[in-house]
Design an enzyme around this catalytic site. Structure first.
Site, PDB file in Angstrom:
ATOM      1  N   TYR A   1       0.842  -1.190   0.000  1.00 32.79           N
ATOM      2  CA  TYR A   1       0.000   0.000   0.000  1.00 32.79           C
ATOM      3  C   TYR A   1       0.883   1.248   0.000  1.00 32.79           C
ATOM      4  O   TYR A   1       0.587   2.224  -0.661  1.00 32.79           O
ATOM      5  CB  TYR A   1      -0.888   0.000   1.236  1.00 32.79           C
TER       6      TYR A   1
ATOM      7  N   ASN B   1     -13.005  -1.674  -4.405  1.00 30.05           N
ATOM      8  CA  ASN B   1     -12.691  -2.503  -5.567  1.00 30.05           C
ATOM      9  C   ASN B   1     -13.814  -2.639  -6.576  1.00 30.05           C
ATOM     10  O   ASN B   1     -14.414  -3.681  -6.698  1.00 30.05           O
ATOM     11  CB  ASN B   1     -12.266  -3.895  -5.100  1.00 30.05           C
TER      12      ASN B   1
ATOM     13  N   CYS C   1      -6.056  -7.066  -6.701  1.00 33.09           N
ATOM     14  CA  CYS C   1      -5.895  -6.451  -5.384  1.00 33.09           C
ATOM     15  C   CYS C   1      -5.293  -7.437  -4.390  1.00 33.09           C
ATOM     16  O   CYS C   1      -4.813  -7.040  -3.344  1.00 33.09           O
ATOM     17  CB  CYS C   1      -7.222  -5.927  -4.867  1.00 33.09           C
ATOM     18  N   HIS C   2      -5.297  -8.712  -4.717  1.00 34.35           N
ATOM     19  CA  HIS C   2      -4.724  -9.703  -3.798  1.00 34.35           C
ATOM     20  C   HIS C   2      -3.205  -9.636  -3.816  1.00 34.35           C
ATOM     21  O   HIS C   2      -2.552 -10.277  -3.015  1.00 34.35           O
ATOM     22  CB  HIS C   2      -5.197 -11.096  -4.175  1.00 34.35           C
TER      23      HIS C   2
ATOM     24  N   GLU D   1      -0.180 -18.262  -7.493  1.00 39.85           N
ATOM     25  CA  GLU D   1       0.612 -17.466  -8.427  1.00 39.85           C
ATOM     26  C   GLU D   1       2.103 -17.650  -8.202  1.00 39.85           C
ATOM     27  O   GLU D   1       2.907 -17.041  -8.883  1.00 39.85           O
ATOM     28  CB  GLU D   1       0.248 -15.990  -8.290  1.00 39.85           C
TER      29      GLU D   1
END
Length: 105
Positions: free
Chosen positions: A28, A50, A58-59, A85
């Site tokens: 952030y 969102n 956003c994850h 991921e």
DNA sequence: TATTTGACCAAGA
DNA sequence: ATCTTGGCCAAAT
């Protein structure tokens, strides 16, 4: 119909966020910094709202101290996504920013 | 318009 | 190392 941008600040956050490659994360703070601001919290708020759910990863946004942070649909979900991921997360739900932090430049 | 809220951060005890 | 406190900013109420 094209996207209707309510606010510029949030839109900038999303624009930056889509640049983060898969397997990497950002914070952030980094986002706020890139926007020449200290609005860490505002960034978090933007993510929580969102409006562009699946297209904005956003994850991939975590706290500056390496903790996961929060997630609208549950932190658990966020962790699972990141693991899928390729991001390794320790048991304490922390991320090695040295390895996975992506900077915008 | 004023107050509250929040997926934050850094420093202090 | 953990917990508390104060500060920070934009968006929503």
């Amino acid at each position: 119909m094209a996207i209707k941008y309510k606010t510029k600040f949030n839109e900038r956050c999303y624009s930056l966020l889509v640049k983060v490659p898969k397997g990497k994360v950002t914070t952030y703070k980094e986002i706020a910094k890139k926007l020449n601001s200290k609005a860490y919290r505002a960034v978090g708020n933007a993510m929580n709202k969102n409006p562009y759910a699946p297209r904005v990863p956003c994850h991939r946004v975590v706290n500056s101290n390496g903790e996961i942070g929060g997630f609208a649909s549950g932190v658990k979900k966020k962790i699972e996504m990141l693991r899928k991921e390729g991001v390794d997360i320790s048991k304490k739900n922390k991320i090695d920013l040295k390895k996975y932090l992506y900077k915008f430049n």
